[in-house]
Design a protein around this motif. Sequence first.
Motif, PDB file in Angstrom:
ATOM      1  N   MET A   1     137.027 -22.724 -50.670  1.00 43.89           N
ATOM      2  CA  MET A   1     136.346 -22.555 -51.927  1.00 43.89           C
ATOM      3  C   MET A   1     134.835 -22.369 -51.406  1.00 43.89           C
ATOM      4  SD  MET A   1     137.625 -21.289 -54.055  1.00 43.89           S
ATOM      5  CE  MET A   1     139.150 -21.227 -55.222  1.00 43.89           C
ATOM      6  N   ILE A   2     133.790 -22.332 -52.103  1.00 43.06           N
ATOM      7  CA  ILE A   2     132.625 -22.092 -51.561  1.00 43.06           C
ATOM      8  C   ILE A   2     132.086 -23.725 -52.064  1.00 43.06           C
ATOM      9  CG2 ILE A   2     130.341 -21.346 -52.427  1.00 43.06           C
ATOM     10  CD1 ILE A   2     132.054 -18.680 -53.033  1.00 43.06           C
ATOM     11  N   ASP A   3     131.397 -24.223 -50.801  1.00 38.10           N
ATOM     12  CA  ASP A   3     130.511 -25.295 -50.911  1.00 38.10           C
ATOM     13  C   ASP A   3     129.429 -25.453 -50.274  1.00 38.10           C
ATOM     14  OD1 ASP A   3     133.387 -26.937 -51.345  1.00 38.10           O
ATOM     15  OD2 ASP A   3     134.140 -26.979 -49.329  1.00 38.10           O
ATOM     16  N   LYS A   4     128.799 -26.819 -50.717  1.00 32.18           N
ATOM     17  CA  LYS A   4     127.258 -26.623 -49.804  1.00 32.18           C
ATOM     18  C   LYS A   4     127.097 -26.804 -48.553  1.00 32.18           C
ATOM     19  CE  LYS A   4     125.702 -30.152 -54.115  1.00 32.18           C
ATOM     20  NZ  LYS A   4     125.314 -30.639 -54.146  1.00 32.18           N
ATOM     21  N   SER A   5     126.253 -25.826 -48.457  1.00 29.84           N
ATOM     22  CA  SER A   5     125.942 -25.771 -46.991  1.00 29.84           C
ATOM     23  C   SER A   5     124.455 -25.865 -46.774  1.00 29.84           C
ATOM     24  CB  SER A   5     126.573 -24.579 -46.103  1.00 29.84           C
ATOM     25  OG  SER A   5     126.032 -23.683 -45.106  1.00 29.84           O
ATOM     26  N   ARG A   6     124.060 -26.653 -45.434  1.00 29.08           N
ATOM     27  CA  ARG A   6     122.682 -26.466 -45.522  1.00 29.08           C
ATOM     28  C   ARG A   6     122.128 -25.029 -44.377  1.00 29.08           C
ATOM     29  NH1 ARG A   6     121.683 -33.100 -43.101  1.00 29.08           N
ATOM     30  NH2 ARG A   6     122.099 -33.937 -45.017  1.00 29.08           N
ATOM     31  N   SER A   7     123.092 -25.029 -43.885  1.00 26.00           N
ATOM     32  CA  SER A   7     122.526 -23.503 -43.090  1.00 26.00           C
ATOM     33  C   SER A   7     122.988 -22.439 -43.669  1.00 26.00           C
ATOM     34  CB  SER A   7     124.062 -23.377 -41.462  1.00 26.00           C
ATOM     35  OG  SER A   7     125.675 -22.736 -42.833  1.00 26.00           O
ATOM     36  N   ARG A   8     123.076 -22.559 -45.148  1.00 30.51           N
ATOM     37  CA  ARG A   8     123.145 -21.095 -45.662  1.00 30.51           C
ATOM     38  C   ARG A   8     122.006 -19.933 -46.485  1.00 30.51           C
ATOM     39  NH1 ARG A   8     126.163 -22.079 -50.133  1.00 30.51           N
ATOM     40  NH2 ARG A   8     127.756 -21.831 -49.116  1.00 30.51           N
ATOM     41  N   PRO A   9     120.641 -21.391 -46.081  1.00 29.96           N
ATOM     42  CA  PRO A   9     119.240 -20.581 -46.043  1.00 29.96           C
ATOM     43  C   PRO A   9     118.396 -19.949 -44.718  1.00 29.96           C
ATOM     44  CG  PRO A   9     119.646 -22.890 -47.224  1.00 29.96           C
ATOM     45  CD  PRO A   9     120.888 -22.527 -46.477  1.00 29.96           C
ATOM     46  N   ILE A  10     119.464 -20.460 -43.915  1.00 29.19           N
ATOM     47  CA  ILE A  10     119.545 -20.052 -42.248  1.00 29.19           C
ATOM     48  C   ILE A  10     119.602 -18.902 -42.071  1.00 29.19           C
ATOM     49  CG2 ILE A  10     119.404 -19.939 -40.683  1.00 29.19           C
ATOM     50  CD1 ILE A  10     119.207 -23.272 -40.764  1.00 29.19           C
ATOM     51  N   LYS A  11     121.317 -18.243 -42.927  1.00 27.15           N
ATOM     52  CA  LYS A  11     121.999 -17.088 -42.580  1.00 27.15           C
ATOM     53  C   LYS A  11     120.854 -16.151 -43.502  1.00 27.15           C
ATOM     54  CE  LYS A  11     126.230 -19.650 -42.510  1.00 27.15           C
ATOM     55  NZ  LYS A  11     127.612 -19.605 -42.449  1.00 27.15           N
ATOM     56  N   PHE A  12     120.676 -16.668 -44.534  1.00 28.80           N
ATOM     57  CA  PHE A  12     120.328 -16.064 -45.507  1.00 28.80           C
ATOM     58  C   PHE A  12     118.648 -15.261 -44.770  1.00 28.80           C
ATOM     59  CE2 PHE A  12     116.308 -14.686 -48.814  1.00 28.80           C
ATOM     60  CZ  PHE A  12     117.421 -14.171 -49.759  1.00 28.80           C
ATOM     61  N   VAL A  13     117.650 -15.320 -44.932  1.00 34.19           N
ATOM     62  CA  VAL A  13     116.903 -15.037 -44.231  1.00 34.19           C
ATOM     63  C   VAL A  13     116.754 -14.839 -42.800  1.00 34.19           C
ATOM     64  CG1 VAL A  13     114.538 -16.344 -42.659  1.00 34.19           C
ATOM     65  CG2 VAL A  13     115.286 -17.507 -44.794  1.00 34.19           C
ATOM     66  N   ILE A  14     117.832 -14.759 -41.962  1.00 40.90           N
ATOM     67  CA  ILE A  14     118.309 -14.072 -40.709  1.00 40.90           C
ATOM     68  C   ILE A  14     119.018 -12.823 -41.256  1.00 40.90           C
ATOM     69  CG2 ILE A  14     120.025 -13.955 -38.821  1.00 40.90           C
ATOM     70  CD1 ILE A  14     120.106 -16.632 -38.473  1.00 40.90           C
ATOM     71  N   GLY A  15     119.969 -13.222 -42.151  1.00 39.33           N
ATOM     72  CA  GLY A  15     120.756 -11.485 -42.645  1.00 39.33           C
ATOM     73  C   GLY A  15     118.992 -10.845 -42.910  1.00 39.33           C
ATOM     74  N   VAL A  16     118.287 -11.130 -44.102  1.00 42.89           N
ATOM     75  CA  VAL A  16     117.062 -10.513 -44.614  1.00 42.89           C
ATOM     76  C   VAL A  16     115.872  -9.761 -43.737  1.00 42.89           C
ATOM     77  CG1 VAL A  16     114.201 -10.507 -45.677  1.00 42.89           C
ATOM     78  CG2 VAL A  16     116.881 -11.680 -46.588  1.00 42.89           C
ATOM     79  N   ILE A  17     116.387 -10.523 -42.550  1.00 40.06           N
ATOM     80  CA  ILE A  17     114.987  -9.735 -41.302  1.00 40.06           C
ATOM     81  C   ILE A  17     115.860  -8.864 -40.275  1.00 40.06           C
ATOM     82  CG2 ILE A  17     114.382 -10.638 -38.599  1.00 40.06           C
ATOM     83  CD1 ILE A  17     114.035 -12.808 -40.259  1.00 40.06           C
ATOM     84  N   LEU A  18     117.181  -9.125 -39.795  1.00 40.07           N
ATOM     85  CA  LEU A  18     118.158  -7.892 -39.629  1.00 40.07           C
ATOM     86  C   LEU A  18     118.100  -6.815 -40.166  1.00 40.07           C
ATOM     87  CD1 LEU A  18     120.991 -10.510 -37.836  1.00 40.07           C
ATOM     88  CD2 LEU A  18     119.094  -9.207 -36.892  1.00 40.07           C
ATOM     89  N   PHE A  19     118.396  -6.886 -41.481  1.00 40.56           N
ATOM     90  CA  PHE A  19     118.678  -5.335 -42.214  1.00 40.56           C
ATOM     91  C   PHE A  19     117.402  -4.782 -43.166  1.00 40.56           C
ATOM     92  CE2 PHE A  19     118.783  -3.361 -46.778  1.00 40.56           C
ATOM     93  CZ  PHE A  19     120.104  -2.725 -46.010  1.00 40.56           C
ATOM     94  N   ALA A  20     116.363  -5.580 -42.585  1.00 37.71           N
ATOM     95  CA  ALA A  20     114.952  -4.864 -42.970  1.00 37.71           C
ATOM     96  C   ALA A  20     113.681  -4.281 -41.741  1.00 37.71           C
ATOM     97  CB  ALA A  20     113.586  -6.279 -43.068  1.00 37.71           C
ATOM     98  N   TYR A  21     114.817  -4.802 -40.188  1.00 38.60           N
ATOM     99  CA  TYR A  21     114.312  -4.609 -38.906  1.00 38.60           C
ATOM    100  C   TYR A  21     114.935  -3.090 -38.446  1.00 38.60           C
ATOM    101  CZ  TYR A  21     111.047  -7.490 -37.255  1.00 38.60           C
ATOM    102  OH  TYR A  21     109.432  -8.086 -36.671  1.00 38.60           O
ATOM    103  N   LEU A  22     116.610  -2.984 -39.403  1.00 34.46           N
ATOM    104  CA  LEU A  22     117.356  -2.448 -39.197  1.00 34.46           C
ATOM    105  C   LEU A  22     117.174  -0.730 -39.906  1.00 34.46           C
ATOM    106  CD1 LEU A  22     119.634  -0.623 -37.927  1.00 34.46           C
ATOM    107  CD2 LEU A  22     121.612  -1.553 -39.739  1.00 34.46           C
TER     108      LEU A  22
END
Length: 220
Positions: A1-22
Amino acid sequence: MIDKSRSRPIKFVIGVILFAYLSYFISSGAIGIDLFDAGATSLVQVSNSGFFVAFYKVVSWIASPMKDVLWLVILAFLMYGFKYKIQAAWSLGYMAGAMVLGAIAKHLIARVRPINHLAADTGYSFPSGHVLGTFVLVSVVIILVVPELPSFRTAQIVKWGSIVWLLLVIFSRVYLSAHYPTDTIGAVLLAWTWGQVMEWFYVLWARNLLQWKLFYRSYL
């Protein structure tokens, strides 16, 4: 199931940057994007066969955006019946949000589809709606369904079968010249990034939703 993750904000930022650049490089007509698309398309289409055309057309038909929504509605109905009520609502929200974001991105980028495509698709090309919907569906299966399966072997079969299906959908869109390879990459990035937001919402609100009658006695 879905748990807390400290890396989730980092993943979000990386995803936004990559999608924006593309998105920027595609909208600006960068030569590098065209070269990558041409090279990747030639690799996917290396075998020109009537069998593969028919096969990938069937794959694309099954994985059309509206059918992806239908498959997820059926899956959510089953989850709700087995008292995974909050998860069912979360899945529908994930799909709805992804489709809205995909439609917005399509009209903002307004990328024309490849010429001579073999699929009966209309509208703009970036991001791929087929891949977007399939990624959401596969994500729901892997995140919510697979961990609840009673057998490890069954769980692995469902997990890897879902991943293979996603890859087939990606290949089908490129093989049929319905999309450029970067359209499928953009769809994966968008769905994955939106998934980080939805997972954060689940962690934040799931337990509170148990107070609602609609979600009474739901598993978490």
